[in-house]
Design an enzyme around this catalytic site. Sequence first.
Site, PDB file in Angstrom:
ATOM      1  N   CYS A 198       0.883  -1.384   0.039  1.00 17.23           N
ATOM      2  CA  CYS A 198      -0.063  -0.166  -0.035  1.00 17.23           C
ATOM      3  C   CYS A 198       0.913   1.191   0.003  1.00 17.23           C
ATOM      4  O   CYS A 198       1.294   1.895   1.201  1.00 17.23           O
ATOM      5  CB  CYS A 198      -0.896   0.079   1.224  1.00 17.23           C
ATOM      6  N   CYS A 242      -0.511   4.070   2.073  1.00 17.95           N
ATOM      7  CA  CYS A 242      -0.229   3.734   3.679  1.00 17.95           C
ATOM      8  C   CYS A 242       1.231   4.187   4.090  1.00 17.95           C
ATOM      9  O   CYS A 242       1.271   4.535   5.176  1.00 17.95           O
ATOM     10  CB  CYS A 242      -0.647   2.383   4.109  1.00 17.95           C
ATOM     11  N   ASP A 243       2.187   3.553   3.378  1.00 17.02           N
ATOM     12  CA  ASP A 243       3.572   3.609   3.622  1.00 17.02           C
ATOM     13  C   ASP A 243       4.528   4.322   2.839  1.00 17.02           C
ATOM     14  O   ASP A 243       5.662   4.654   3.161  1.00 17.02           O
ATOM     15  CB  ASP A 243       3.990   2.091   3.614  1.00 17.02           C
TER      16      ASP A 243
END
Length: 311
Positions: free
Chosen positions: A134, A137-138
Amino acid sequence: MDVKKCVIIGSGPAGYTAAIYAARANMDPILYTGGEPGGQLTITTEVENYPGFPEGIQGPQMMEEFRKQAERFDTQIHYNLVNKVDFSNGVHSLTLDNGETIHAHTVIISTGASARWLGLPSEKKYMNLGVSACAVCDGFFFRGKDVAVVGGGDTALEEASYLAKLCPVVHLLVRRDEFRASKAMQARVLNNDKIKIHWNTEALEVLGTESEVTGMKVINNKTQEVSEIAISGFFVAIGHTPNTKVFADFINLDENGYIVTEGKSTKTNVEGVFASGDAQDHIYRQAVTAAGTGCMAALDAERYLVEKGII
């Protein structure tokens, strides 16, 4: 026959949020965690984009807080897997992995979706140490660093485009000599100087130290040439598999297996059955959006129970 007001299947942000709302509405929810209690966030380290945690929070810790809040309002949580359902009658039946059968007026499906991986041992070794599924997300953790994205579909190209805003070079590994993505997405990537496309290329190994990713070993499928490329982040974007197979005989699914819901609601084609989180969302796939649909599912289920005179 003992018929529960509300049963929730799944224990990620969607399931636990549904439980909190359902419990506060006196629906006496029972939640079955499934085989992966806490969902995908349990394999995520730092979560920095969920509102209310200005310093960030570890994924497993966050899900523990969700669980505690659900239990605070007397949600019954059981660590079982639902492996069979029967939604053919007004009262819904669910069979657990221990053989027990539960009956419920409403069911909220929050079983999520699982990221597809390449299956490399090193991929698993460096999970959360530089390997991710992701970018949204990261990606922030790799600002100013070179990264790689694996995949040739819309998801991979979206991830590469997002990372190109943060990283100097994004290596895009495409195992064929063409993309599977839409023309518009292809144009965006092909016109981005930060994205370096490696056609006919597959990853053989993720390289690194004990604590971080430092590179990857790749092979060109046409020339059989093996090379190493220095990177700090390795993003696998070859799709997700929704955990919905058990519902396929009763619930309408799209061509990729995601649950189809009605309009802006969480209603499925079966009365009294609602879906939330990544099991029905193949677009956003974020903890905060999953939690939002969990809230919606509980409110939809509450209205259903009120209309039926059950609560």
